[in-house]
Scaffold this motif. Structure first.
Motif, PDB file in Angstrom:
ATOM      1  N   ILE A   1       0.860  -1.199   0.000  1.00  0.00           N
ATOM      2  CA  ILE A   1       0.000   0.000   0.000  1.00  0.00           C
ATOM      3  C   ILE A   1       0.892   1.244   0.000  1.00  0.00           C
ATOM      4  O   ILE A   1       1.977   1.216  -0.573  1.00  0.00           O
TER       5      ILE A   1
ATOM      6  N   VAL B   1      -2.205  -7.029  11.664  1.00  0.00           N
ATOM      7  CA  VAL B   1      -1.653  -6.780  10.327  1.00  0.00           C
ATOM      8  C   VAL B   1      -0.863  -8.001   9.893  1.00  0.00           C
ATOM      9  O   VAL B   1      -0.403  -8.779  10.716  1.00  0.00           O
TER      10      VAL B   1
ATOM     11  N   GLY C   1       2.842   1.632   8.270  1.00  0.00           N
ATOM     12  CA  GLY C   1       3.664   0.791   9.133  1.00  0.00           C
ATOM     13  C   GLY C   1       3.800  -0.617   8.594  1.00  0.00           C
ATOM     14  O   GLY C   1       4.842  -1.274   8.751  1.00  0.00           O
ATOM     15  N   ILE C   2       2.752  -1.102   7.953  1.00  0.00           N
ATOM     16  CA  ILE C   2       2.765  -2.464   7.426  1.00  0.00           C
ATOM     17  C   ILE C   2       3.811  -2.609   6.318  1.00  0.00           C
ATOM     18  O   ILE C   2       4.323  -3.702   6.083  1.00  0.00           O
TER      19      ILE C   2
ATOM     20  N   TRP D   1      -6.780   4.908   4.631  1.00  0.00           N
ATOM     21  CA  TRP D   1      -6.940   3.479   4.837  1.00  0.00           C
ATOM     22  C   TRP D   1      -8.419   3.271   5.155  1.00  0.00           C
ATOM     23  O   TRP D   1      -9.015   4.076   5.883  1.00  0.00           O
TER      24      TRP D   1
ATOM     25  N   HIS E   1       3.221   1.252  14.242  1.00  0.00           N
ATOM     26  CA  HIS E   1       3.692   2.640  14.126  1.00  0.00           C
ATOM     27  C   HIS E   1       4.765   2.973  15.153  1.00  0.00           C
ATOM     28  O   HIS E   1       4.974   4.143  15.488  1.00  0.00           O
TER      29      HIS E   1
ATOM     30  N   TRP F   1      -1.555   2.896  15.131  1.00  0.00           N
ATOM     31  CA  TRP F   1      -1.553   1.442  15.317  1.00  0.00           C
ATOM     32  C   TRP F   1      -0.309   1.075  16.112  1.00  0.00           C
ATOM     33  O   TRP F   1       0.811   1.191  15.616  1.00  0.00           O
TER      34      TRP F   1
END
Ligand code: PBE
Length: 297
Positions: A47, A279, A52-53, A204, A256, A251
């Motif tokens: 994304i 996640v 953070g992911i 998001w 994060h 998150w």
């Protein structure tokens, strides 16, 4: 960022190929003549780069030795479009995914197991505010601190938006149907007279839902609310430098963490607004793999 070391990648590929020949456990995506990596074109659909992911997935690529893979940046919307396109054809795909998200209601999906725990355990979504918010906007501070809801609650708003409802309308419908919950968030708070407040969020799906609901709740309490949509890095910067008042999009403890550490002491945590979020890497159920480790096959 992912580095493609071509020479090493080729050697690793060859080695993996040999292992795969001698030890075929039948787990090769949907096309058994191809390796899992080949069937995915060595692509993980990501994304926005500040999420953070994405940072966690870069770590996954290193820790699981997935150096042939590219993590493709894009957006939340582009990721779900790619997922739909693959899903409709039953084609292999792996995406950076999270819960709550409407994609799990729409498609049969599964998280790949993460035996190394790179994505962490159960995450929370927390509310953060700028320093001085409690003094400057005490009523909003209290509402934001009292705000918490469940995955099912957020899901109702998210799915309505996904099905084509306008964001504000989906949020208002949820509020109308959940007056008891909203009353808990606003309990003990007096109305204000047009005070300005600025909430920052990222596009998001989960955060679109929460911020649209909170905007209407604060407006009902007399605030003049602006929502500003930014990337994750600028969001944390804005709360830390006071150019945004608050955000519902933190998150933690892991996703994060880099941002929270970077801005330590420059923002305030106002509380957990959702427990038990998650996640990871997500694939359609029709894919014959279960673990991130299977991506190496
Ligand atoms: N996400 C998933 C955020 C938090 C978890 C996209 C909503 C992110 O990756 O930063």
């Amino acid at each position: 960022m992912t580095k493609k070391v071509v020479g090493l990648g080729a050697v690793a590929l060859l080695a993996l190929g040999l292992v795969a020949c001698g030890n075929d456990d039948g787990k090769a995506g949907t096309d058994s003549t191809k390796s899992v990596g080949e069937s995915l074109n060595y692509k993980i659909t990501g994304i926005d780069p500040g999420a953070g992911i994405m940072e966690a997935t870069e770590k996954v690529i290193v820790e699981y030795g997935l150096d042939e893979y590219d993590l493709v940046t894009g957006s939340s919307a582009a990721m779900t479009a790619a997922l739909k396109k693959a899903y409709d054809k039953e084609a292999p795909i792996v995406v950076t995914g999270w819960t709550p998200h409407w994609k799990f209601a729409q498609y049969d999906l599964k998280y790949l197991e993460d035996p190394k725990g790179v994505y962490g355990g159960e995450e929370q979504i927390r509310t953060i505010g700028r320093l001085g918010l409690a003094e400057d906007l005490p009523e909003a501070y209290q509402i934001l601190s009292q705000f918490n809801w469940t995955e099912a609650d957020m899901g109702e708003v998210m799915i309505a938006i996904q099905e084509g409802e306008k964001e504000a309308v989906a949020a208002q419908n949820w509020i109308d149907a959940n007056a008891d919950k909203v009353a808990e968030w606003t309990a003990g708070v007096n109305k204000v007279d047009g005070d300005k407040i600025k909430l920052a969020y990222v596009a998001w799906d989960s955060e679109i839902a929460s911020h649209n609901v909170m905007k209407l709740v604060l407006e009902e309490m007399g605030y003049n609310v602006s929502l500003t949509q930014v990337e994750a890095g600028p969001l944390w910067t804005a709360v830390a430098d006071g150019s945004a008042d608050a955000s519902l999009a933190a998150w933690l403890p892991l996703t994060h963490k880099t941002y929270a550490d970077k801005f330590e002491g420059k923002f305030e945590e106002l509380g957990i607004n959702m427990e038990g979020v998650k996640v990871g890497l997500v694939v359609p159920q029709y894919m014959d793999i279960d673990s991130i480790e299977d991506l190496k096959n």
